[in-house]
Design a protein around this motif. Structure first.
Motif, PDB file in Angstrom:
ATOM      1  N   LEU A 267      38.881  33.637  52.544  1.00 41.09           N
ATOM      2  CA  LEU A 267      38.265  33.555  51.227  1.00 41.09           C
ATOM      3  C   LEU A 267      37.445  32.281  51.051  1.00 41.09           C
ATOM      4  O   LEU A 267      36.477  32.264  50.302  1.00 41.09           O
ATOM      5  N   GLU A 268      37.812  31.229  51.763  1.00 37.49           N
ATOM      6  CA  GLU A 268      37.261  29.900  51.508  1.00 37.49           C
ATOM      7  C   GLU A 268      35.746  29.807  51.680  1.00 37.49           C
ATOM      8  O   GLU A 268      35.072  29.081  50.939  1.00 37.49           O
ATOM      9  N   ASN A 269      35.195  30.514  52.647  1.00 35.95           N
ATOM     10  CA  ASN A 269      33.769  30.361  52.960  1.00 35.95           C
ATOM     11  C   ASN A 269      32.872  31.361  52.227  1.00 35.95           C
ATOM     12  O   ASN A 269      31.702  31.497  52.580  1.00 35.95           O
ATOM     13  N   GLY A 270      33.410  32.015  51.214  1.00 35.79           N
ATOM     14  CA  GLY A 270      32.644  33.058  50.532  1.00 35.79           C
ATOM     15  C   GLY A 270      32.153  32.692  49.149  1.00 35.79           C
ATOM     16  O   GLY A 270      31.929  33.580  48.317  1.00 35.79           O
ATOM     17  N   ASP A 271      31.966  31.400  48.877  1.00 36.30           N
ATOM     18  CA  ASP A 271      31.509  30.974  47.559  1.00 36.30           C
ATOM     19  C   ASP A 271      29.992  31.118  47.443  1.00 36.30           C
ATOM     20  O   ASP A 271      29.244  30.160  47.582  1.00 36.30           O
TER      21      ASP A 271
END
Length: 278
Positions: A267-271
């Motif tokens: 989830l972390e790299n999907g901003d």
């Protein structure tokens, strides 16, 4: 994709043959607008509430292809349940499974009445995915994106919108919508859709890790992501693209964010909302 003989989801609601109505109004032009606004996860309420319906005498008869497709989407949905349950647990959260509604012709959702022409969509109001399996043929013929993993990408994208709902992102978008102009909101909408593409890629990353992907599957998904870019759809519909009207992102952007999710698997790299460049 390796899927036969594997677990299917219990969260399937089969309404095929129960539609009874068809969407009228707008003609081919209306269908194109619906595709651009709603295709792969747009908010159906605004468009659908302005349409009217008429009785349909078309009787649904399940074909062998339909039966196989229904089994396939059930397996894909089950895979997304497994993947997102694990990811949410790792983040200290609880995943709530969505329901996938199979329909034929038209369907009533909490977001309004929808016809097959709008394509698959997710309704955050009832946390359900809606799909007419005839879309599989359109994906191959109209959008030139063949292959079972192209269809898997479509489902994973809609589940991505459900993930956004659970994370509170969809509710924040609803607040933003009431405060900005349509053109400004389109920019937020593009980021929302590209994030759903990223989340679809995250699922594909884990599906590969479980050994379910076959040679060529990733290419099928990337082809599908490219085929449903706003620029591609608009050029097909009217011969040119209007970037300020984009709601889902360009073909290159959609491929980029799906592949980014496929590589990262988290989830972390999907901003997409914090990204300076899309």
């Amino acid at each position: 994709m390796e899927w036969k003989g594997r677990r299917g989801s219990k969260n399937i609601e089969d309404r095929r043959g129960m539609g009874g109505k068809t969407i009228v109004g707008g003609g081919i032009g209306g269908i194109v607008v619906l595709l651009i606004v709603m295709f792969l996860g747009g908010d159906p309420g605004d468009i659908l509430n302005g349409l009217t319906t008429a009785p349909s005498n078309t009787e649904y008869v399940e074909t062998e292809q339909d039966k196989e497709l229904a089994d396939f989407v059930s397996v894909v949905l089950a895979d997304t349940e497994d993947v997102w349950t694990e990811i949410f647990e790792q983040e200290g959260m609880e995943y709530r499974d969505p329901t996938l509604v199979l329909y034929s012709g038209s369907v009533q959702s909490a977001c309004g009445m929808a016809g097959a022409a709008v394509g698959p969509f997710y309704c955050p109001a009832d946390e359900k995915l809606y799909i007419d399996l005839s879309f599989y043929d359109e994906l191959q013929t109209q959008f030139k994106a063949p292959g079972d993993f192209a269809m898997a990408y479509v489902i994973a994208h809609e589940v991505g919108h459900h993930v956004q709902k659970l994370l509170g992102i969809s509710d924040e978008m609803a607040k933003i919508r009431s405060r900005v102009s349509e053109e400004e909101y389109n920019k937020y909408s593009v980021r929302l859709e590209l994030q759903a593409d990223y989340l679809a890629g995250v699922w594909a990353h884990h599906a590969q890790g479980m050994g379910y992907l076959e040679e060529g599957d990733l290419e099928e998904a990337l082809t599908a992501a490219s085929a449903v870019g706003d620029d591609t759809i608009q050029k097909r519909a009217r011969g040119y693209a209007v970037p300020e009207s984009f709601t889902h992102g360009s073909s290159e952007q959609r491929k980029k964010w799906f592949y980014r999710g496929f590589e990262a698997g988290n989830l972390e790299n999907g901003d997409t909302f914090g990204a300076s460049e899309l």
